[in-house]
Design a protein around this motif. Structure first.
Motif, PDB file in Angstrom:
ATOM      1  N   ASP A   1       0.800  -1.222   0.000  1.00 36.03           N
ATOM      2  CA  ASP A   1       0.000   0.000   0.000  1.00 36.03           C
ATOM      3  C   ASP A   1       0.839   1.282   0.000  1.00 36.03           C
ATOM      4  OD1 ASP A   1       0.967  -0.300   2.539  1.00 36.03           O
ATOM      5  OD2 ASP A   1      -0.975  -0.188   3.541  1.00 36.03           O
TER       6      ASP A   1
ATOM      7  N   VAL B   1      -6.122   2.465   0.204  1.00 34.98           N
ATOM      8  CA  VAL B   1      -6.105   2.319   1.667  1.00 34.98           C
ATOM      9  C   VAL B   1      -4.898   3.038   2.245  1.00 34.98           C
ATOM     10  CG1 VAL B   1      -7.344   0.125   1.608  1.00 34.98           C
ATOM     11  CG2 VAL B   1      -4.859   0.120   1.575  1.00 34.98           C
TER      12      VAL B   1
ATOM     13  N   TRP C   1      -5.058 -10.740  10.938  1.00 35.25           N
ATOM     14  CA  TRP C   1      -6.199 -11.506  10.437  1.00 35.25           C
ATOM     15  C   TRP C   1      -6.305 -11.403   8.915  1.00 35.25           C
ATOM     16  CZ3 TRP C   1      -9.888  -9.073   7.590  1.00 35.25           C
ATOM     17  CH2 TRP C   1     -10.003  -7.684   7.724  1.00 35.25           C
ATOM     18  N   PHE C   2      -5.964 -10.239   8.352  1.00 33.41           N
ATOM     19  CA  PHE C   2      -6.087 -10.046   6.904  1.00 33.41           C
ATOM     20  C   PHE C   2      -5.067 -10.881   6.144  1.00 33.41           C
ATOM     21  CE2 PHE C   2      -5.149  -7.833   2.914  1.00 33.41           C
ATOM     22  CZ  PHE C   2      -6.421  -7.765   2.368  1.00 33.41           C
TER      23      PHE C   2
ATOM     24  N   ARG D   1      -0.245   0.904   6.760  1.00 37.47           N
ATOM     25  CA  ARG D   1      -0.398   0.237   8.046  1.00 37.47           C
ATOM     26  C   ARG D   1      -1.863   0.098   8.426  1.00 37.47           C
ATOM     27  NH1 ARG D   1       4.810   0.080  11.542  1.00 37.47           N
ATOM     28  NH2 ARG D   1       6.259   0.568   9.897  1.00 37.47           N
ATOM     29  N   GLY D   2      -2.696   0.028   7.402  1.00 38.08           N
ATOM     30  CA  GLY D   2      -4.119  -0.226   7.602  1.00 38.08           C
ATOM     31  C   GLY D   2      -4.382  -1.718   7.528  1.00 38.08           C
ATOM     32  N   VAL D   3      -5.280  -2.093   6.668  1.00 35.25           N
ATOM     33  CA  VAL D   3      -5.730  -3.482   6.578  1.00 35.25           C
ATOM     34  C   VAL D   3      -4.601  -4.438   6.182  1.00 35.25           C
ATOM     35  CG1 VAL D   3      -6.545  -3.363   4.176  1.00 35.25           C
ATOM     36  CG2 VAL D   3      -7.626  -4.931   5.781  1.00 35.25           C
ATOM     37  N   PHE D   4      -3.644  -3.999   5.381  1.00 37.86           N
ATOM     38  CA  PHE D   4      -2.561  -4.886   4.953  1.00 37.86           C
ATOM     39  C   PHE D   4      -1.576  -5.205   6.082  1.00 37.86           C
ATOM     40  CE2 PHE D   4      -3.956  -3.080   0.903  1.00 37.86           C
ATOM     41  CZ  PHE D   4      -4.173  -4.249   0.185  1.00 37.86           C
ATOM     42  N   HIS D   5      -1.677  -4.496   7.187  1.00 37.58           N
ATOM     43  CA  HIS D   5      -0.823  -4.769   8.346  1.00 37.58           C
ATOM     44  C   HIS D   5      -1.607  -5.418   9.486  1.00 37.58           C
ATOM     45  CE1 HIS D   5       2.374  -2.464   6.476  1.00 37.58           C
ATOM     46  NE2 HIS D   5       3.174  -2.843   7.448  1.00 37.58           N
ATOM     47  N   ARG D   6      -2.745  -5.990   9.168  1.00 37.39           N
ATOM     48  CA  ARG D   6      -3.547  -6.688  10.173  1.00 37.39           C
ATOM     49  C   ARG D   6      -3.296  -8.194  10.060  1.00 37.39           C
ATOM     50  NH1 ARG D   6      -3.588  -2.304  11.823  1.00 37.39           N
ATOM     51  NH2 ARG D   6      -5.307  -0.852  11.906  1.00 37.39           N
TER      52      ARG D   6
END
Length: 148
Positions: free
Chosen positions: A51, A93, A103-104, A96-101
């Motif tokens: 991202d 996005v 669970w994702f 460090r949003g969804v791509f750093h989760r």
């Protein structure tokens, strides 16, 4: 924040640990499979930074270009359109949003395994192992970012 070389090193260390586990549990491994899993782990280790302008993003979009060309060449236009839209997500996005989760980076590869397992059931186990190594690499990236 570690650079891409450090994330690659973390991916190689993660790969080594997973290979020891596979050997311990008697998973059959060929040299080709080992290289494939190493590539999956390193790609996973670079993936969370897709991202932002990074080595991971460059690899992602080069790979996506070849995949889209393949879909176009094989006249799979519906999948071509879907993948084209999905390729835009990293640009929309925040870092460090969804791509750093965690669970994702686990759910995404397992979802891909589920879908590809339906289309290519004979290769389901191979896809599953690739997803495990990819997710482990991505988790190593997240762990290294949090430690820094």
């Amino acid at each position: 924040m570690p650079g891409y070389k450090f994330h690659i090193l973390g991916g190689v260390a993660t790969f080594s640990g997973l290979m020891m586990l596979c050997c311990h549990y008697g998973v059959p491994i060929t040299p080709f499979i080992m290289l494939q899993w190493l590539a999956a782990t390193i790609l996973g280790a670079l993936f969370p930074d897709v991202d932002i302008k990074s080595k991971g993003q460059g690899i992602f979009y080069k790979g996506m270009l070849f995949f889209l060309l393949f879909l176009f060449w094989t006249k799979q236009f519906h999948l071509f359109v879907i993948m084209s839209f999905l390729a835009l997500v990293p640009l929309l996005v925040r870092h460090r949003g969804v791509f750093h989760r965690p669970w994702f980076v686990v759910v995404l590869p397992l979802s891909v395994v589920f879908i590809t397992g339906i289309v290519f059931p004979a290769h389901g186990v191979l896809f599953f192992y690739n997803a495990i190594f990819f997710s482990a690499g991505a988790l190593s990236h997240i762990l290294l970012d949090r430690a820094a």
